[in-house]
Design an enzyme around this catalytic site. Structure first.
Site, short mmCIF file in Angstrom:
data_model
loop_
_atom_site.label_atom_id
_atom_site.label_comp_id
_atom_site.label_asym_id
_atom_site.label_seq_id
_atom_site.Cartn_x
_atom_site.Cartn_y
_atom_site.Cartn_z
N CYS A 241 -2.08 -28.04 27.33
CA CYS A 241 -1.11 -27.38 28.37
C CYS A 241 -0.54 -28.84 28.92
CB CYS A 241 -1.74 -26.66 29.38
SG CYS A 241 -0.92 -25.56 30.32
N ASP B 123 -8.16 -23.98 35.78
CA ASP B 123 -7.58 -22.78 36.57
C ASP B 123 -8.64 -22.55 37.41
OD1 ASP B 123 -5.39 -23.10 34.32
OD2 ASP B 123 -4.77 -22.23 36.40
C1 RUB Z 1 -1.64 -24.25 33.74
C2 RUB Z 1 -3.25 -24.66 33.08
C3 RUB Z 1 -3.36 -26.11 33.54
C4 RUB Z 1 -4.34 -25.74 35.01
C5 RUB Z 1 -4.93 -27.32 35.58
O1 RUB Z 1 -1.33 -23.07 33.52
O2 RUB Z 1 -3.66 -24.01 32.75
O3 RUB Z 1 -4.49 -26.61 32.67
O4 RUB Z 1 -3.58 -24.99 35.89
O5 RUB Z 1 -3.75 -27.89 35.98
P1 RUB Z 1 -0.17 -22.53 33.79
P2 RUB Z 1 -3.49 -28.64 37.35
O6 RUB Z 1 1.10 -23.22 33.18
O7 RUB Z 1 0.14 -21.16 33.43
O8 RUB Z 1 0.25 -22.34 35.45
O9 RUB Z 1 -4.59 -30.14 36.77
O10 RUB Z 1 -2.29 -29.37 37.44
O11 RUB Z 1 -3.91 -28.11 38.59
#
Ligand code: RUB
Length: 320
Positions: free
Chosen positions: A133, A202
């Site tokens: 991701c 998340d």
């Molecule tokens: C994003 C996702 C990321 C976490 C952590 O999912 O799963 O791994 O949110 O990201 P989506 P961060 O694209 O559906 O929002 O470290 O930037 O908070």
């Protein structure tokens, strides 16, 4: 009361994932509360509090899984409601809100920097790292390792159906980090090449289980099979405090359109599409959680995170 257009725009950008990633969503949410406060021209403290609470409810309902969102909103609201209970007037309430918003955003950005500094120490020269991701916290570790002069190579999954991996590879490319883009289903094929997995979060639950982008749990299983360390980069506001009281975190189910256009699906009478956006990785597959206040085992993390959230948690939310 009518909501300002720029507030509504943040709401729709979060829903449509133009603003995405748990940390960014949280920072956008508190900025949206500031818009509400700045545009409130009345003088009635009670009305102001209710207006903020209603806006908070709209914000937290935009996307259900990333607990950074309710945590950020809760942080701001608790400061404002405490001031209200102490008899603050409208100007003082607005000041309290502004200060809490600024503080949350600053702490959040600093947290990502610190995670990068601590996490980079776990990365060795010539490591091959797999990420999934697009996570600002996970990337902070990878980019910092590179800045420390370590020669690294990253495998990035494309992350269907929304292809967040394409954002990740652009960032890696910007920092001149050698990167291989792979389809999600190639993770097991390539795991023999990987030294470390680094992903974001998340939500992290009371039992240390991680909620992150769909596919994360499969990667963790395969990493475990190959004895590859699985690291989670998570600011403390990724901890889900209400799981202490038995609440569960809802896994967002997104539109089938993201997977298969409805003009095709509608002609396939016996076919349905399921599109969960996140999955749960059991704590036993997580080697370490890297947070801004240190590196912990997944089972220690909830205890240290709750002490760092900056608000007293309870089974009731301030907007209820
Ligand atoms: C994003 C996702 C990321 C976490 C952590 O999912 O799963 O791994 O949110 O990201 P989506 P961060 O694209 O559906 O929002 O470290 O930037 O908070």
């Amino acid at each position: 009361m009518k909501y300002p257009d720029n507030f509504l725009s943040i709401i729709s950008q979060i829903k449509e994932m133009k603003i995405r990633g748990a940390g960014r969503i949280a920072r956008a949410a508190v900025s949206a509360l500031k818009i509400i406060s700045d545009t409130y021209l009345g003088k009635n403290e009670n009305e102001f509090i209710n207006y903020i609470k209603d806006a908070a409810k709209l914000l937290i309902n935009t996307r259900p899984t990333a607990v950074s969102l309710p945590n950020a909103v809760r942080y701001v609201l608790i400061h404002v409601i405490n001031a209200y209970n102490e008899g603050a007037d409208i100007n003082k309430l607005k000041n309290e809100l502004n200060t809490a918003v600024k503080k949350f955003i600053l702490n959040s950005k600093n947290a990502i920097k610190k995670i990068g500094l601590y996490g980079a120490k776990l990365i060795d020269e010539d490591d091959v790292i797999l990420t999934h991701c697009n996570s600002a916290a996970a990337l902070s570790i990878i980019v910092n390792a590179r800045k420390m002069g370590k020669n690294i190579h990253v495998y990035a999954t494309e992350t269907r159906p929304k292809f967040q991996g394409r954002i990740t590879i652009k960032i890696l490319n910007k920092y001149k980090i050698k990167t291989t883009l792979i389809v999600d289903s190639a993770v097991r094929y390539f795991m023999r090449n990987i030294d470390k997995v680094v992903v974001g979060a998340d939500a992290i639950l009371m039992d240390g289980n991680l909620i992150n982008k769909i596919g994360t749990s499969t990667i963790a299983l395969v990493a475990n099979e190959y004895s590859v360390p699985f690291y989670v980069a998570a600011e403390t506001y990724k901890f889900a405090p209400k799981t202490i009281f038995g609440d569960i975190v809802t896994i967002e189910e997104r539109s089938s359109e993201e997977v298969l256009p409805s003009n095709i699906l509608n002609n396939l009478k016996y076919v349905e599409v399921k599109n969960p956006a996140f999955d749960i990785t059991p704590a036993k597959y997580i080697s370490l959680v890297i947070s801004e206040i240190g590196i912990y085992s997944p089972l220690q993390y909830p205890y240290v995170a709750i002490n760092n959230l900056g608000f007293s948690y309870s089974d009731k939310d301030p907007w209820e």
